[in-house]
Design an enzyme around this catalytic site. Structure first.
Site, PDB file in Angstrom:
ATOM      1  N   ILE A  12       0.847  -1.204   0.000  1.00  0.00           N
ATOM      2  CA  ILE A  12       0.000   0.000   0.000  1.00  0.00           C
ATOM      3  C   ILE A  12       0.880   1.251   0.000  1.00  0.00           C
ATOM      4  CG2 ILE A  12      -1.915   1.186   1.138  1.00  0.00           C
ATOM      5  CD1 ILE A  12      -2.558  -1.490   2.574  1.00  0.00           C
ATOM      6  N   ASP A  31      11.920   2.534   5.528  1.00  0.00           N
ATOM      7  CA  ASP A  31      11.477   1.130   5.464  1.00  0.00           C
ATOM      8  C   ASP A  31      12.684   0.242   5.762  1.00  0.00           C
ATOM      9  OD1 ASP A  31      10.510  -1.479   4.466  1.00  0.00           O
ATOM     10  OD2 ASP A  31       8.895  -0.328   3.551  1.00  0.00           O
ATOM     11  N   LEU A  33      12.747  -2.882   4.885  1.00  0.00           N
ATOM     12  CA  LEU A  33      12.682  -3.880   3.803  1.00  0.00           C
ATOM     13  C   LEU A  33      12.474  -5.296   4.338  1.00  0.00           C
ATOM     14  CD1 LEU A  33      15.496  -2.530   1.405  1.00  0.00           C
ATOM     15  CD2 LEU A  33      13.057  -1.965   1.433  1.00  0.00           C
ATOM     16  N   ASN A  35       9.722  -6.762   4.518  1.00  0.00           N
ATOM     17  CA  ASN A  35       8.711  -7.428   3.677  1.00  0.00           C
ATOM     18  C   ASN A  35       8.600  -6.728   2.323  1.00  0.00           C
ATOM     19  OD1 ASN A  35       6.802  -9.494   3.320  1.00  0.00           O
ATOM     20  ND2 ASN A  35       5.115  -8.075   3.739  1.00  0.00           N
ATOM     21  N   SER A 124      -7.053  -0.922  10.445  1.00  0.00           N
ATOM     22  CA  SER A 124      -7.644  -2.021   9.682  1.00  0.00           C
ATOM     23  C   SER A 124      -9.083  -2.254  10.113  1.00  0.00           C
ATOM     24  CB  SER A 124      -6.824  -3.285   9.962  1.00  0.00           C
ATOM     25  OG  SER A 124      -7.511  -4.431   9.514  1.00  0.00           O
ATOM     26  N   TYR A 148      -2.400  -9.254  15.921  1.00  0.00           N
ATOM     27  CA  TYR A 148      -2.291  -8.230  14.872  1.00  0.00           C
ATOM     28  C   TYR A 148      -3.386  -7.172  15.042  1.00  0.00           C
ATOM     29  CZ  TYR A 148      -3.008  -5.863  10.453  1.00  0.00           C
ATOM     30  OH  TYR A 148      -3.212  -4.891   9.509  1.00  0.00           O
ATOM     31  N   LYS A 152      -3.409  -2.870  16.161  1.00  0.00           N
ATOM     32  CA  LYS A 152      -4.055  -1.748  15.468  1.00  0.00           C
ATOM     33  C   LYS A 152      -4.943  -0.969  16.443  1.00  0.00           C
ATOM     34  CE  LYS A 152      -2.151  -2.381  11.527  1.00  0.00           C
ATOM     35  NZ  LYS A 152      -1.111  -1.433  11.094  1.00  0.00           N
ATOM     36  N   TYR A 176      -8.620   0.344   6.762  1.00  0.00           N
ATOM     37  CA  TYR A 176      -8.682  -0.227   5.413  1.00  0.00           C
ATOM     38  C   TYR A 176      -9.510  -1.502   5.427  1.00  0.00           C
ATOM     39  CZ  TYR A 176      -4.130   2.260   5.137  1.00  0.00           C
ATOM     40  OH  TYR A 176      -3.110   3.166   5.202  1.00  0.00           O
ATOM     41  N   ASN A 197      -1.639 -15.830   2.292  1.00  0.00           N
ATOM     42  CA  ASN A 197      -2.785 -16.051   3.187  1.00  0.00           C
ATOM     43  C   ASN A 197      -4.039 -15.441   2.600  1.00  0.00           C
ATOM     44  OD1 ASN A 197      -1.362 -17.175   5.453  1.00  0.00           O
ATOM     45  ND2 ASN A 197      -0.474 -15.128   5.744  1.00  0.00           N
ATOM     46  N   ARG A 289     -12.339 -21.204   7.801  1.00  0.00           N
ATOM     47  CA  ARG A 289     -11.056 -20.887   8.433  1.00  0.00           C
ATOM     48  C   ARG A 289     -11.352 -20.288   9.814  1.00  0.00           C
ATOM     49  NH1 ARG A 289      -7.208 -16.698   5.242  1.00  0.00           N
ATOM     50  NH2 ARG A 289      -8.931 -15.288   5.729  1.00  0.00           N
TER      51      ARG A 289
HETATM   52  P1  NAD Z   1       3.517  -4.546   3.453  1.00  0.00           P
HETATM   53  O1  NAD Z   1       4.113  -5.617   4.292  1.00  0.00           O
HETATM   54  O2  NAD Z   1       3.541  -4.706   1.991  1.00  0.00           O
HETATM   55  O3  NAD Z   1       4.207  -3.148   3.808  1.00  0.00           O
HETATM   56  C1  NAD Z   1       4.671  -2.852   5.097  1.00  0.00           C
HETATM   57  C2  NAD Z   1       6.063  -2.268   4.947  1.00  0.00           C
HETATM   58  O4  NAD Z   1       6.554  -1.918   6.239  1.00  0.00           O
HETATM   59  C3  NAD Z   1       7.054  -3.258   4.344  1.00  0.00           C
HETATM   60  O5  NAD Z   1       7.752  -2.633   3.284  1.00  0.00           O
HETATM   61  C4  NAD Z   1       7.995  -3.590   5.493  1.00  0.00           C
HETATM   62  O6  NAD Z   1       9.302  -3.846   5.039  1.00  0.00           O
HETATM   63  C5  NAD Z   1       7.909  -2.337   6.342  1.00  0.00           C
HETATM   64  N1  NAD Z   1       8.166  -2.493   7.779  1.00  0.00           N
HETATM   65  C6  NAD Z   1       7.581  -3.351   8.645  1.00  0.00           C
HETATM   66  N2  NAD Z   1       8.068  -3.148   9.884  1.00  0.00           N
HETATM   67  C7  NAD Z   1       8.954  -2.126   9.795  1.00  0.00           C
HETATM   68  C8  NAD Z   1       9.776  -1.446  10.727  1.00  0.00           C
HETATM   69  N3  NAD Z   1       9.792  -1.774  12.026  1.00  0.00           N
HETATM   70  N4  NAD Z   1      10.572  -0.446  10.290  1.00  0.00           N
HETATM   71  C9  NAD Z   1      10.578  -0.092   8.985  1.00  0.00           C
HETATM   72  N5  NAD Z   1       9.828  -0.706   8.057  1.00  0.00           N
HETATM   73  C10 NAD Z   1       9.025  -1.707   8.463  1.00  0.00           C
HETATM   74  O7  NAD Z   1       2.029  -4.313   3.983  1.00  0.00           O
HETATM   75  P2  NAD Z   1       0.863  -3.476   3.344  1.00  0.00           P
HETATM   76  O8  NAD Z   1      -0.167  -4.422   2.860  1.00  0.00           O
HETATM   77  O9  NAD Z   1       1.392  -2.444   2.443  1.00  0.00           O
HETATM   78  O10 NAD Z   1       0.276  -2.792   4.655  1.00  0.00           O
HETATM   79  C11 NAD Z   1       0.632  -1.482   5.045  1.00  0.00           C
HETATM   80  C12 NAD Z   1      -0.068  -1.153   6.362  1.00  0.00           C
HETATM   81  O11 NAD Z   1      -1.471  -1.259   6.184  1.00  0.00           O
HETATM   82  C13 NAD Z   1       0.298  -2.100   7.505  1.00  0.00           C
HETATM   83  O12 NAD Z   1       0.387  -1.355   8.682  1.00  0.00           O
HETATM   84  C14 NAD Z   1      -0.886  -3.047   7.560  1.00  0.00           C
HETATM   85  O13 NAD Z   1      -1.063  -3.568   8.851  1.00  0.00           O
HETATM   86  C15 NAD Z   1      -2.015  -2.127   7.159  1.00  0.00           C
HETATM   87  N6  NAD Z   1      -3.160  -2.852   6.576  1.00  0.00           N
HETATM   88  C16 NAD Z   1      -2.957  -3.686   5.530  1.00  0.00           C
HETATM   89  C17 NAD Z   1      -4.030  -4.397   4.989  1.00  0.00           C
HETATM   90  C18 NAD Z   1      -3.839  -5.382   3.868  1.00  0.00           C
HETATM   91  O14 NAD Z   1      -4.696  -6.247   3.683  1.00  0.00           O
HETATM   92  N7  NAD Z   1      -2.769  -5.294   3.095  1.00  0.00           N
HETATM   93  C19 NAD Z   1      -5.325  -4.216   5.518  1.00  0.00           C
HETATM   94  C20 NAD Z   1      -5.491  -3.326   6.572  1.00  0.00           C
HETATM   95  C21 NAD Z   1      -4.400  -2.646   7.106  1.00  0.00           C
HETATM   96  C1  WQD Z   2     -10.962 -12.959   2.291  1.00  0.00           C
HETATM   97  C2  WQD Z   2     -12.042 -14.016   2.124  1.00  0.00           C
HETATM   98  C3  WQD Z   2     -11.671 -15.987   3.458  1.00  0.00           C
HETATM   99  C4  WQD Z   2      -8.031 -17.226   1.365  1.00  0.00           C
HETATM  100  C5  WQD Z   2      -7.294 -10.265   6.273  1.00  0.00           C
HETATM  101  C6  WQD Z   2      -6.991  -9.762   7.659  1.00  0.00           C
HETATM  102  C7  WQD Z   2      -7.402  -8.326   7.788  1.00  0.00           C
HETATM  103  C8  WQD Z   2      -6.786  -7.478   6.676  1.00  0.00           C
HETATM  104  C9  WQD Z   2      -7.016  -8.058   5.325  1.00  0.00           C
HETATM  105  C10 WQD Z   2      -4.774  -6.483   7.485  1.00  0.00           C
HETATM  106  C11 WQD Z   2     -12.453 -14.674   3.441  1.00  0.00           C
HETATM  107  C12 WQD Z   2     -11.597 -16.313   1.980  1.00  0.00           C
HETATM  108  C13 WQD Z   2      -9.164 -16.547   1.762  1.00  0.00           C
HETATM  109  C14 WQD Z   2      -8.187 -18.523   0.777  1.00  0.00           C
HETATM  110  C15 WQD Z   2     -10.563 -18.317   1.007  1.00  0.00           C
HETATM  111  N1  WQD Z   2      -5.377  -7.359   6.801  1.00  0.00           N
HETATM  112  N2  WQD Z   2     -10.402 -17.080   1.587  1.00  0.00           N
HETATM  113  N3  WQD Z   2      -9.442 -18.999   0.616  1.00  0.00           N
HETATM  114  O1  WQD Z   2      -9.517 -12.507   6.184  1.00  0.00           O
HETATM  115  O2  WQD Z   2     -10.893 -10.654   5.156  1.00  0.00           O
HETATM  116  O3  WQD Z   2      -8.683 -10.141   6.071  1.00  0.00           O
HETATM  117  O4  WQD Z   2      -6.619  -9.427   5.312  1.00  0.00           O
HETATM  118  O5  WQD Z   2      -5.268  -5.659   8.215  1.00  0.00           O
HETATM  119  O6  WQD Z   2      -6.981  -7.900   9.036  1.00  0.00           O
HETATM  120  O7  WQD Z   2      -7.692 -10.559   8.595  1.00  0.00           O
HETATM  121  O8  WQD Z   2      -8.832 -11.434   3.990  1.00  0.00           O
HETATM  122  O9  WQD Z   2      -8.030 -12.250   1.837  1.00  0.00           O
HETATM  123  O10 WQD Z   2      -7.566 -13.616   3.904  1.00  0.00           O
HETATM  124  O11 WQD Z   2      -9.886 -13.501   3.038  1.00  0.00           O
HETATM  125  O12 WQD Z   2     -11.657 -18.812   0.848  1.00  0.00           O
HETATM  126  O13 WQD Z   2      -7.194 -19.177   0.422  1.00  0.00           O
HETATM  127  O14 WQD Z   2     -11.515 -15.075   1.316  1.00  0.00           O
HETATM  128  O15 WQD Z   2     -12.295 -16.996   4.165  1.00  0.00           O
HETATM  129  O16 WQD Z   2     -13.829 -14.935   3.353  1.00  0.00           O
HETATM  130  P1  WQD Z   2      -9.568 -11.281   5.413  1.00  0.00           P
HETATM  131  P2  WQD Z   2      -8.477 -12.730   3.156  1.00  0.00           P
END
Ligand code: NAD
Ligand code: WQD
Length: 362
Positions: A12, A31, A33, A35, A124, A148, A152, A176, A197, A289
């Site tokens: 993101i 960052d 890096l 992840n 989140s 996790y 948040k 988000y 995942n 799950r």
């Molecule tokens: P991502 O893992 O792709 O990006 C996170 C970045 O943070 C990575 O580049 C990682 O290297 C860096 N990082 C982690 N810990 C660090 C630290 N201590 N110091 C410096 N860098 C660090 O994840 P993303 O999907 O881009 O998510 C960004 C944010 O949004 C996260 O806080 C995540 O929890 C939140 N979020 C993500 C989702 C999702 O589904 N992707 C949903 C809701 C909230």
């Molecule tokens: C979506 C739907 C699963 C995988 C997670 C975190 C949440 C946020 C976003 C960070 C669900 C189904 C999934 C698979 C499936 N992250 N599924 N087979 O669980 O809504 O949210 O990511 O903040 O905190 O919990 O996202 O993409 O894992 O699942 O059937 O192999 O897909 O059951 O209904 P989720 P997801």
């Protein structure tokens, strides 16, 4: 305006760097890096034709963070950096609590010391716990089922308390929903390590033949087709939400859902992906799950009302863009290894005719 983007090399964060630069903001990325790859920031540069200042530091490291604050006149911080795998957080709670909470504390402490008053935090939808969808920002947060989610909710509370005693501070908590898709250039996108995942990255791995079939977790939920309902949002829309926040800041604490307000089932997403890209995604129904909700989707009307922001891209865009990015990664890997396509990669690649990839030579 100079914006410090922590986690800016991530999924993101990198899309938000693009959106910020396109809107005229200057971006400084911090960052470690853990992840992501520095190369992603090169791709950001390629898209926007603008420089990204990059510090490879851990944002739990107070000294390293202060170095950035002392070198740059920062106007705001967007804090993406964090660990985000729900199941891993159950196995490694300390790593998650430490990384995700200490980083928030270190950054807000530096903000206080250096007079930086704008803080945007990546929260989140998971903080809503077992509330009933659609989720509204005013709902009482319910406990989440994993560390996790707790990181948040705790970070939200820490920032709220700090804002209360710092007049003139603007803290924005962005919840988000499910970000998917990629930049339409195919240059940046989601690159989970190992077996994904989340649903969309799993689908793209099945589509390219790396994984045999998708396991659909449960078809006995009280939903339209029995499978889980989520609010998938294009990562570009999500990124633009951050620009809307910076363009419309008000003092105090503001909370916004960033979602589409539309619930989509797992089967609907699979079908849309298949139709959008002309590729089969084999799947089987398996047990639910543990910890999954039947329905999780936003009421995103507050962001529309107060920020003038709504998600513009639809589910087809999300599926096309996710696959375009994955296809480009495949081509790149093949080019790098200069090897023949593996046997398992026999499915058609993204429709080359109708979905041209950007001509980019790395
Ligand atoms: P991502 O893992 O792709 O990006 C996170 C970045 O943070 C990575 O580049 C990682 O290297 C860096 N990082 C982690 N810990 C660090 C630290 N201590 N110091 C410096 N860098 C660090 O994840 P993303 O999907 O881009 O998510 C960004 C944010 O949004 C996260 O806080 C995540 O929890 C939140 N979020 C993500 C989702 C999702 O589904 N992707 C949903 C809701 C909230
Ligand atoms: C979506 C739907 C699963 C995988 C997670 C975190 C949440 C946020 C976003 C960070 C669900 C189904 C999934 C698979 C499936 N992250 N599924 N087979 O669980 O809504 O949210 O990511 O903040 O905190 O919990 O996202 O993409 O894992 O699942 O059937 O192999 O897909 O059951 O209904 P989720 P997801």
């Amino acid at each position: 305006m100079n914006i410090l983007v922590t986690g800016g090399a991530g999924y993101i964060g990198s899309h938000t760097c693009v959106a910020l630069q396109e809107a005229g903001y200057s971006v400084i990325v911090a960052d470690n890096l853990c992840n992501s790859k520095a190369e992603t920031l090169e791709q950001v540069k390629q898209i926007t034709n603008k420089e990204v200042t990059f510090y490879q530091i851990d944002v739990t490291d107070e000294v390293a963070v202060e170095t950035i604050f002392s070198k740059h006149q920062l106007d705001g911080v967007i804090h993406f950096a964090g660990l985000k795998a729900v199941s891993e957080s159950v196995e490694k709670p300390l790593a998650y609590y430490y990384n995700n909470i200490v980083s928030t504390m270190v950054l807000s402490k530096a903000c206080q010391k250096y007079g930086v008053k704008r803080f945007v935090f990546s929260s989140s939808a998971t903080v809503y716990g077992e509330n009933k969808a659609p989720f509204v920002e005013t709902m009482t947060l319910l406990p989440t089922t994993n560390p996790y989610g707790e990181t948040k909710a705790i970070s939200e509370r820490i920032l709220t308390d700090i804002a209360k005693v710092n007049p003139g501070w603007s803290v924005t908590l962005l919840r988000y929903f499910n970000p998917v898709g990629a930049h339409e250039s195919g240059l940046i996108g989601e690159t989970p390590s190992g077996i994904p995942n989340n649903l969309m990255p799993y689908i793209t791995q099945v589509a390219k033949g790396k994984l045999d079939k998708l396991r659909v977790f449960g078809n006995d939920y009280p939903t339209v087709d029995g499978t889980g309902i989520r609010d998938y949002i294009h990562v570009r829309d999500l990124a633009e939400g951050h620009v809307a926040v910076l363009d419309n800041l008000t003092d105090g604490v503001n909370i916004y859902n960033l979602g589409t307000s539309q619930g989509i089932s797992v089967l609907q997403l699979i079908r849309t992906f298949e139709e959008a890209n002309g590729i089969d995604v084999p799947y089987e129904i398996v047990a639910r799950r543990p910890g999954d909700l039947a329905e999780c989707y936003a009421d995103a009307s507050k962001a529309e009302r107060e920020l003038g922001w709504t998600a513009k891209r639809n589910l087809v865009d999300m599926c096309r863009d996710a696959w375009r990015f994955e296809s480009r990664m495949m081509l790149k890997r093949r080019k790098n290894s200069d090897s023949k396509p593996s046997k398992s990669n026999t499915r058609p690649e993204i429709g080359k005719e109708n979905m041209p990839l950007y001509d980019c030579e790395e």
